[in-house]
Design an enzyme around this catalytic site. Structure first.
Site, PDB file in Angstrom:
ATOM      1  N   ASP A 281       0.818  -1.223   0.000  1.00 51.82           N
ATOM      2  CA  ASP A 281       0.000   0.000   0.000  1.00 51.82           C
ATOM      3  C   ASP A 281       0.851   1.272   0.000  1.00 51.82           C
ATOM      4  OD1 ASP A 281       0.943  -0.528   2.491  1.00 51.82           O
ATOM      5  OD2 ASP A 281      -1.013  -0.618   3.482  1.00 51.82           O
TER       6      ASP A 281
ATOM      7  N   LYS B 244       8.143   1.854  16.424  1.00 54.15           N
ATOM      8  CA  LYS B 244       7.241   2.784  17.130  1.00 54.15           C
ATOM      9  C   LYS B 244       7.793   3.206  18.506  1.00 54.15           C
ATOM     10  CE  LYS B 244       3.153   1.240  14.639  1.00 54.15           C
ATOM     11  NZ  LYS B 244       3.546  -0.002  13.983  1.00 54.15           N
TER      12      LYS B 244
ATOM     13  N   ASP C 181       1.572   6.135   2.611  1.00 57.92           N
ATOM     14  CA  ASP C 181       1.053   4.817   2.977  1.00 57.92           C
ATOM     15  C   ASP C 181      -0.464   4.941   2.796  1.00 57.92           C
ATOM     16  OD1 ASP C 181      -0.298   2.907   4.438  1.00 57.92           O
ATOM     17  OD2 ASP C 181       0.911   3.095   6.233  1.00 57.92           O
TER      18      ASP C 181
HETATM   19  P1  GTP Z   1      -4.519  -2.199   8.547  1.00 60.23           P
HETATM   20  O1  GTP Z   1      -5.277  -3.406   9.035  1.00 60.23           O
HETATM   21  O2  GTP Z   1      -5.430  -1.084   8.184  1.00 60.23           O
HETATM   22  O3  GTP Z   1      -3.399  -1.786   9.463  1.00 60.23           O
HETATM   23  O4  GTP Z   1      -3.832  -2.573   7.148  1.00 60.23           O
HETATM   24  P2  GTP Z   1      -2.919  -3.840   6.772  1.00 60.23           P
HETATM   25  O5  GTP Z   1      -3.656  -5.079   7.146  1.00 60.23           O
HETATM   26  O6  GTP Z   1      -2.578  -3.705   5.333  1.00 60.23           O
HETATM   27  O7  GTP Z   1      -1.651  -3.717   7.689  1.00 60.23           O
HETATM   28  P3  GTP Z   1      -0.337  -2.890   7.440  1.00 60.23           P
HETATM   29  O8  GTP Z   1      -0.657  -1.654   6.651  1.00 60.23           O
HETATM   30  O9  GTP Z   1       0.387  -2.744   8.707  1.00 60.23           O
HETATM   31  O10 GTP Z   1       0.527  -3.906   6.547  1.00 60.23           O
HETATM   32  C1  GTP Z   1       1.635  -3.499   5.794  1.00 60.23           C
HETATM   33  C2  GTP Z   1       1.708  -4.352   4.555  1.00 60.23           C
HETATM   34  O11 GTP Z   1       1.976  -5.708   4.890  1.00 60.23           O
HETATM   35  C3  GTP Z   1       0.435  -4.329   3.760  1.00 60.23           C
HETATM   36  O12 GTP Z   1       0.802  -4.309   2.398  1.00 60.23           O
HETATM   37  C4  GTP Z   1      -0.255  -5.628   4.135  1.00 60.23           C
HETATM   38  O13 GTP Z   1      -1.030  -6.148   3.065  1.00 60.23           O
HETATM   39  C5  GTP Z   1       0.934  -6.548   4.421  1.00 60.23           C
HETATM   40  N1  GTP Z   1       0.676  -7.535   5.466  1.00 60.23           N
HETATM   41  C6  GTP Z   1       0.468  -7.304   6.783  1.00 60.23           C
HETATM   42  N2  GTP Z   1       0.297  -8.445   7.442  1.00 60.23           N
HETATM   43  C7  GTP Z   1       0.413  -9.444   6.518  1.00 60.23           C
HETATM   44  C8  GTP Z   1       0.315 -10.886   6.584  1.00 60.23           C
HETATM   45  O14 GTP Z   1       0.100 -11.496   7.629  1.00 60.23           O
HETATM   46  N3  GTP Z   1       0.490 -11.562   5.406  1.00 60.23           N
HETATM   47  C9  GTP Z   1       0.734 -10.930   4.230  1.00 60.23           C
HETATM   48  N4  GTP Z   1       0.870 -11.665   3.131  1.00 60.23           N
HETATM   49  N5  GTP Z   1       0.812  -9.586   4.135  1.00 60.23           N
HETATM   50  C10 GTP Z   1       0.660  -8.861   5.267  1.00 60.23           C
END
Ligand code: GTP
Length: 318
Positions: free
Chosen positions: A104, A154, A212
């Site tokens: 993202d 953080k 982001d």
């Molecule tokens: P929020 O729930 O709104 O915080 O968004 P998010 O689920 O995308 O979490 P975050 O923005 O912290 O994740 C950063 C990136 O890592 C994003 O591109 C997510 O898709 C990816 N990501 C986070 N956790 C996982 C996971 O368990 N597996 C995979 N494949 N990607 C993950």
């Protein structure tokens, strides 16, 4: 060369939108953000490996038979494995130095330059770094002579080691992926990078922009940034103001669009003013002023909307 794109997160901050569309398939200027990322990969990358958990079915459907300029491999996880576990889960598809992206992120990083530095410095890993005024909500690094010496995830306000943060874009040698224990939920930021810091972990600070796209406000900002030079200058039925993008099959009557607006496919609007907003696909709107809002897909509206995120699963105001 392969690029792993982490696209398995739940996208909780963009609910209710992400109840019906997984975040990677939400469009930025009318192209799904993950497709945009794949299309923007430099030529040296021939394969995009998508680490998927939430939204697997939709993602499979989207990429089935679709040409996005690179080979696409979907690697599913039974359980969310976290950022590190998800990368490790892709190891069988990796043949050497690998790029890894949070799915993202919208940024002006010059990946070719970053790769050139990574090879020249013989780093085990190179992390793109972005300077912020207020770093305590992010992963902060101590950065000296090109190397990352410490990692803080953080940190408490006042204890930050610098104002350079991890920008979610990495170049990694296979040995880093091999350090991650397989089939376990692991955060690369919390559990692996601190171990490699000071031992061949390099930084690549860059300037320009870094968004982001995970919150309603930043999703809007990322959309407007993604219009770039491809905006729509004129459209039948609309008076255009500033930078906007209108899908070619959108039907508009007596509308004022912009500044900063994106109108998706199969949208019908009549007597509407749309400013600082994204209208996703298959939306019908009449007689409304829409400001700083994200609307759709498949929504009908007939009243003024401000700072709202309206999707088929309901409405939140942000
Ligand atoms: P929020 O729930 O709104 O915080 O968004 P998010 O689920 O995308 O979490 P975050 O923005 O912290 O994740 C950063 C990136 O890592 C994003 O591109 C997510 O898709 C990816 N990501 C986070 N956790 C996982 C996971 O368990 N597996 C995979 N494949 N990607 C993950």
């Amino acid at each position: 060369m392969e690029a792993i794109i982490l696209v398995g997160g739940f996208g909780t901050r963009l609910r209710p939108l992400t109840h019906t569309v997984p975040k990677p398939l939400l469009p930025l200027a009318n192209i799904p953000m993950v497709e945009r990322m794949i299309r923007n990969l430099p030529e040296v990358f021939d394969t995009a490996i998508l680490a998927v958990n939430y939204g697997l079915k939709d993602m499979k459907e989207y990429f089935k038979g679709r040409d996005v300029g690179k080979k696409v491999v979907l690697v599913p996880e039974d359980e969310p494995l976290g950022t590190g576990g998800a990368m490790r889960n892709c190891i069988d598809y990796v043949t050497g130095t690998t790029a890894v992206f949070n799915g993202d992120i919208v940024s002006s990083i010059d990946l070719n330059k970053m790769l050139e530095q990574h090879i020249r410095t013989k780093a085990k890993g190179t992390l793109a770094l972005w300077k912020v005024a207020d770093p305590n909500r992010f992963g902060v690094v101590e950065f000296k002579n090109g190397e990352i010496l410490q990692f803080q995830e953080k940190p408490e306000k006042g204890t930050e080691l610098s104002n350079l943060i991890n920008a979610g874009t990495y170049l990694l040698e296979p040995e880093i992926l091999e350090m991650i224990p397989p089939k376990q939920k692991i955060s690369i930021e919390r559990e692996i990078y601190p171990k490699v810091a000071g031992e061949g972990l390099h930084g690549f600070p860059f300037e320009g922009y870094f968004i982001d796209a995970g919150t309603p406000e930043s999703y809007l900002e990322a959309n407007f940034k993604s219009i770039g030079n491809n905006g729509t200058a004129a459209h039948t039925g609309a008076n255009i103001r500033g930078s906007v993008m209108i899908h070619e099959n959108a039907k508009l009557e007596h509308c004022i669009i912009g500044p900063k607006a994106i109108i998706g496919p199969n949208v019908k609007l009549e007597k509407c003013i749309i400013r600082n907003s994204v209208i996703l696909s298959d939306v019908n709107g009449y007689g409304s002023v829409v400001e700083e809002s994200i609307i759709g897909p498949n929504i009908k509206f007939e009243e003024d909307v401000n700072r709202s995120l309206i999707s088929p699963k309901g409405q939140i105001t942000f």
